[in-house]
Motif scaffolding. Structure first.
Motif, mmCIF file in Angstrom:
data_model
loop_
_atom_site.group_PDB
_atom_site.id
_atom_site.type_symbol
_atom_site.label_atom_id
_atom_site.label_comp_id
_atom_site.label_asym_id
_atom_site.label_seq_id
_atom_site.Cartn_x
_atom_site.Cartn_y
_atom_site.Cartn_z
ATOM 1 N N SER A 26 0.808 -1.221 0.000
ATOM 2 C CA SER A 26 0.000 0.000 0.000
ATOM 3 C C SER A 26 0.845 1.277 0.000
ATOM 4 O O SER A 26 0.296 2.369 0.079
ATOM 5 C CB SER A 26 -0.947 -0.010 1.201
ATOM 6 O OG SER A 26 -0.213 0.011 2.397
ATOM 7 N N MET A 27 2.152 1.143 -0.088
ATOM 8 C CA MET A 27 3.019 2.325 -0.133
ATOM 9 C C MET A 27 2.965 2.973 -1.514
ATOM 10 O O MET A 27 2.706 2.292 -2.510
ATOM 11 C CB MET A 27 4.476 1.932 0.160
ATOM 12 C CG MET A 27 4.772 1.635 1.588
ATOM 13 S SD MET A 27 6.534 1.266 1.785
ATOM 14 C CE MET A 27 6.587 0.997 3.527
ATOM 15 N N PRO A 28 3.224 4.267 -1.567
ATOM 16 C CA PRO A 28 3.322 4.925 -2.876
ATOM 17 C C PRO A 28 4.427 4.291 -3.730
ATOM 18 O O PRO A 28 5.416 3.780 -3.208
ATOM 19 C CB PRO A 28 3.685 6.371 -2.521
ATOM 20 C CG PRO A 28 3.248 6.550 -1.108
ATOM 21 C CD PRO A 28 3.380 5.203 -0.464
ATOM 22 N N ARG A 29 4.231 4.344 -5.019
ATOM 23 C CA ARG A 29 5.120 3.667 -5.964
ATOM 24 C C ARG A 29 6.580 4.072 -5.806
ATOM 25 O O ARG A 29 7.470 3.236 -5.892
ATOM 26 C CB ARG A 29 4.663 3.962 -7.385
ATOM 27 C CG ARG A 29 5.469 3.222 -8.431
ATOM 28 C CD ARG A 29 4.975 3.497 -9.814
ATOM 29 N NE ARG A 29 3.573 3.101 -9.913
ATOM 30 C CZ ARG A 29 2.799 3.343 -10.947
ATOM 31 N NH1 ARG A 29 3.285 3.982 -11.984
ATOM 32 N NH2 ARG A 29 1.550 2.963 -10.958
ATOM 33 N N ASN A 30 6.844 5.345 -5.578
ATOM 34 C CA ASN A 30 8.237 5.792 -5.491
ATOM 35 C C ASN A 30 8.959 5.261 -4.247
ATOM 36 O O ASN A 30 10.184 5.227 -4.222
ATOM 37 C CB ASN A 30 8.334 7.316 -5.560
ATOM 38 C CG ASN A 30 7.493 8.011 -4.515
ATOM 39 O OD1 ASN A 30 6.491 7.475 -4.060
ATOM 40 N ND2 ASN A 30 7.884 9.213 -4.143
ATOM 41 N N TYR A 31 8.244 4.825 -3.225
ATOM 42 C CA TYR A 31 8.865 4.221 -2.041
ATOM 43 C C TYR A 31 8.843 2.700 -2.096
ATOM 44 O O TYR A 31 9.669 2.040 -1.486
ATOM 45 C CB TYR A 31 8.151 4.676 -0.765
ATOM 46 C CG TYR A 31 8.354 6.133 -0.445
ATOM 47 C CD1 TYR A 31 9.533 6.566 0.132
ATOM 48 C CD2 TYR A 31 7.368 7.054 -0.716
ATOM 49 C CE1 TYR A 31 9.735 7.904 0.429
ATOM 50 C CE2 TYR A 31 7.548 8.400 -0.426
ATOM 51 C CZ TYR A 31 8.738 8.816 0.148
ATOM 52 O OH TYR A 31 8.920 10.128 0.434
ATOM 53 N N LYS A 32 7.878 2.171 -2.797
ATOM 54 C CA LYS A 32 7.670 0.729 -2.822
ATOM 55 C C LYS A 32 8.860 -0.016 -3.423
ATOM 56 O O LYS A 32 9.279 -1.057 -2.904
ATOM 57 C CB LYS A 32 6.405 0.404 -3.621
ATOM 58 C CG LYS A 32 5.962 -1.034 -3.533
ATOM 59 C CD LYS A 32 4.769 -1.314 -4.407
ATOM 60 C CE LYS A 32 3.583 -0.475 -4.015
ATOM 61 N NZ LYS A 32 2.345 -0.851 -4.706
ATOM 62 N N ALA A 33 9.426 0.487 -4.486
ATOM 63 C CA ALA A 33 10.459 -0.222 -5.232
ATOM 64 C C ALA A 33 11.762 -0.375 -4.454
ATOM 65 O O ALA A 33 12.347 -1.457 -4.437
ATOM 66 C CB ALA A 33 10.725 0.469 -6.559
ATOM 67 N N ASP A 34 12.216 0.673 -3.809
ATOM 68 C CA ASP A 34 13.505 0.550 -3.122
ATOM 69 C C ASP A 34 13.354 0.399 -1.610
ATOM 70 O O ASP A 34 13.791 -0.580 -1.026
ATOM 71 C CB ASP A 34 14.425 1.716 -3.469
ATOM 72 C CG ASP A 34 13.769 3.076 -3.272
ATOM 73 O OD1 ASP A 34 12.613 3.118 -2.835
ATOM 74 O OD2 ASP A 34 14.434 4.083 -3.557
ATOM 75 N N PHE A 35 12.690 1.338 -0.965
ATOM 76 C CA PHE A 35 12.531 1.286 0.488
ATOM 77 C C PHE A 35 11.712 0.062 0.919
ATOM 78 O O PHE A 35 12.112 -0.683 1.814
ATOM 79 C CB PHE A 35 11.853 2.580 0.967
ATOM 80 C CG PHE A 35 11.687 2.669 2.447
ATOM 81 C CD1 PHE A 35 12.765 2.934 3.263
ATOM 82 C CD2 PHE A 35 10.449 2.484 3.030
ATOM 83 C CE1 PHE A 35 12.622 3.014 4.626
ATOM 84 C CE2 PHE A 35 10.285 2.556 4.402
ATOM 85 C CZ PHE A 35 11.379 2.828 5.199
ATOM 86 N N GLY A 36 10.597 -0.157 0.258
ATOM 87 C CA GLY A 36 9.736 -1.290 0.592
ATOM 88 C C GLY A 36 10.388 -2.629 0.304
ATOM 89 O O GLY A 36 10.264 -3.570 1.082
#
Length: 153
Positions: A26-36
Motif C-alpha cells: 500500500s506504499m506509494p510507488r516511489n517508495y515501494k520499489a527501493d525502500f519497501g
C-alpha cells in the motif's frame, strides 16, 4: 531440537513478514520499489535466521545478528511512519511483533551462551538418544544426575 517452523519465534518472524508485505503493497510507488523492497528483504532474512540458528552450532552469533537486524527493521518502520507511508496503528502492530522477536531472540541467545559455557552444546552427529533426552524418564534422570556430578561446586 524442534522443527524451526514449530517455534514461537518463527511464527512471529513469519507474521512480521506477512504484515510488512501488506504494508509495502500500500506504499506509494516511489517508495515501494527501493525502500519497501529492502524492508521486505530484511524481514525475510529474519525468517531465514531462525532456521540458521536452529540448525547451527553457533546459535549465539546468529541470534546476535538477528537482534541487530530487528533493530534495523524497527528503524525502517519508524521512518516509514514518520514519512506517513504507514499508519500509526500499522506501525504499532509491527513494533509489537518486532519486540516479541527481540525478546525471544535475546532469551534464546542467553540460553545458547549458558549451554556453551556449561559444555552442553551437542557435538556434531550426537542424537537425542545419546544425551538421554529421548529416553524414558529414568534415562533422563540418569542423564541429569550425570550432568550434576560433572559441574564444579
Amino acid at each position: 531440537m524442534a522443527l524451526h517452523t514449530d517455534t514461537e519465534i518463527y511464527k512471529a518472524t513469519y507474521a512480521l513478514c506477512q504484515l510488512v508485505t501488506q504494508l509495502v503493497a500500500s506504499m506509494p510507488r516511489n517508495y515501494k520499489a527501493d525502500f519497501g523492497a529492502d524492508l521486505r528483504r530484511d524481514c525475510m532474512r529474519l525468517v531465514r535466521r531462525v532456521y540458521e540458528a536452529n540448525t547451527s552450532d553457533d546459535k549465539a552469533g546468529i541470534l546476535q545478528r538477528m537482534r541487530q537486524e530487528v533493530e534495523s527493521i524497527n528503524l525502517s518502520l519508524r521512518l516509514s511512519v514518520d514519512l506517513r507511508l504507514v499508519s500509526r496503528g500499522q506501525y504499532a502492530r509491527a513494533i509489537e511483533i518486532t519486540a516479541s522477536i527481540g525478546k525471544q531472540a535475546s532469551g534464546w541467545q542467553k540460553h545458547a551462551e549458558r549451554a556453551l559455557d556449561a559444555g552442553l552444546s551437542r557435538q556434531s552427529g550426537q542424537c537425542a538418544i545419546e544425551s538421554g533426552r529421548a529416553a524414558a524418564p529414568k534415562g533422563h534422570r540418569q542423564a541429569q544426575q550425570g550432568y550434576r556430578r560433572q559441574q564444579p561446586q
